[in-house]
Design a protein around this motif. Structure first.
Motif: not given
Length: 411
Positions: A157-163, A247-254, A256-259
């Motif tokens: 997730s971090w690499l996708i956001t950065a690059y 889809i439920c409105g949670i930010a992407p990085m957050t 991922v933290s659920v996962y």
């Protein structure tokens, strides 16, 4: 003198196995994080991208049986070394795919075949090295899969956001080579003295079993069907967890933290349920864990807030993570060490077929109904079926007499 050193090196083998399952399965399951970025960037449907994960599990299931057989025959090191090389090739090549079919072929086939080389062979190797804490050793190798959402998924997730998604996948492939090839070289055959010793003189009975005989027993059939239904029930909710949270409105990085929290809970579940199984037996713990898993899947229909996602991730992770090592423990208990790679590889093949259903089914449900509701309904039903199959497990003691009869018939 040799026993302490052998025991100490056995835990090195366990650690190498945990690393391999972490990186191998983490790389494969990281597609859950790549799903939305790839779909949006390339214009490919979610069902099409998710199909790569389905191909992953299908190929992993087929390959797991052959990898397990090869490890019994030629040793574990060569198997996991080839798998490590293939995993990196699959990730690097998939990062350069320009069409959906190329991505499905490269990410699905190569990575699936590679991932199948780690779990069953390393479980068999760890159980051969460690005699007195075998359940713990198996749980720790399996725990690598629980660590994957805490490491590979956030890194992706971090690499996708950065690059971008291509660079992220390329870098993960290179990192896989750097980590797994040295780990594979650490794997050694267990000392000969460690293999035949078993409680109650089971070593003599183990020699009676062949793979063909084991595959005809009700114990194998029940374990294979239970593992199939178990994985079919949780694979969809796991793979689409990040997408559903977003889809439920949670930010992407957050999201991922659920996962990742589910993965952390799965790590704890593997250790806790493994310890509990040592006390009260694997079958009742397996049935209880499968029951909690089914109820947790159904609860996804009622959650939508971040706190609810976190709470459910803990329960769901404990359940689906905790039951996974129990199948290996039962295979080792019933069929012994000599053919464990082959038998557990076959059981894992059925599990992989179950895992293959969820990612594709979730993508199909979303593309068709624009939501995941029917995914959770179907997964709940399959989860209840897994409980019913596990309850029908035929015996609470090792079936040594059928092996004797089969051995005489074969002679």
């Amino acid at each position: 003198m040799s026993k302490p050193s052998g025991l100490a090196y056995g835990w090195i083998v366990v650690g190498a196995g945990a690393l391999m399952t972490c990186v191998g399965f983490g790389a494969m399951l990281s597609l859950a994080v790549f799903l939305q970025p790839i779909s949006e960037s390339m214009g490919w449907s979610r069902a099409g991208v998710s199909a790569a994960a389905t191909i992953d599990f299908l190929c992993m299931g087929i390959a797991a049986f052959f990898w397990g057989s090869l490890s019994d025959r030629f040793g574990t090191r060569i198997v996991v070394l080839i798998g490590s090389v293939l995993l990196g090739i699959g990730l690097v090549a998939a990062s350069q795919a320009t069409s959906l079919w190329q991505f499905q072929l490269l990410f699905g086939v190569l990575i699936g075949i590679a991932a199948g080389s780690f779990y069953a062979p390393m479980i068999a190797a760890a159980s051969a090295w460690i005699e007195h804490r075998r359940s713990l050793a198996v749980a720790l190798v399996s725990a690598g899969m629980g660590v994957a959402p805490l490491t590979v998924a956030p890194a992706a997730s971090w690499l996708i956001t950065a690059y971008d998604w291509r660079t992220a996948m390329l870098m993960i492939g290179i990192a896989a080579w750097a980590l797994l090839i040295p780990a594979a070289l650490l794997v050694r055959p267990a000392p000969q003295a460690a293999a035949p010793t078993a409680a109650g003189g089971a070593g003599a009975a183990e020699l009676q079993w062949t793979a063909a005989q084991a595959f005809r027993t009700p114990q194998f059939i029940t374990l294979a069907c239970a593992h199939f239904a178990c994985c079919a029930a949780h694979s969809g909710p796991i793979f689409h967890m990040v997408s559903y949270a977003m889809i439920c409105g949670i930010a992407p990085m957050t999201a991922v933290s659920v996962y990742s929290l589910a993965g952390l809970s799965g790590l704890g579940g593997r250790l806790a349920l493994g310890a509990l199984a040592d006390r009260i037996g694997a079958k009742p713990v397996l049935v209880g864990g499968l029951s909690v898993q089914a109820l947790a899947v159904a609860t996804y229909l009622a959650v939508g807030q971040l706190g609810e996602f976190y709470a459910l991730s803990v329960i769901f992770g404990l359940a689906y993570g905790g039951v996974m090592p129990l199948y290996a423990v039962l295979v080792r208990e019933y069929f012994g060490a000599r053919i464990m790679g082959t038998v557990f590889g076959a059981v894992s093949a059925f599990a992989s077929l179950g895992m293959a259903l969820g990612p594709w089914a979730g993508g199909f449900v979303f593309d068709t109904f624009h939501g995941y509701g029917w995914l959770y309904v179907g997964s709940f039903g399959i989860g209840l079926a897994a409980v019913a199959v596990a309850l029908s497990f035929p015996s609470a003691s090792r079936p040594s007499q059928p092996s004797l009869d089969l051995g005489r018939a074969a002679a």
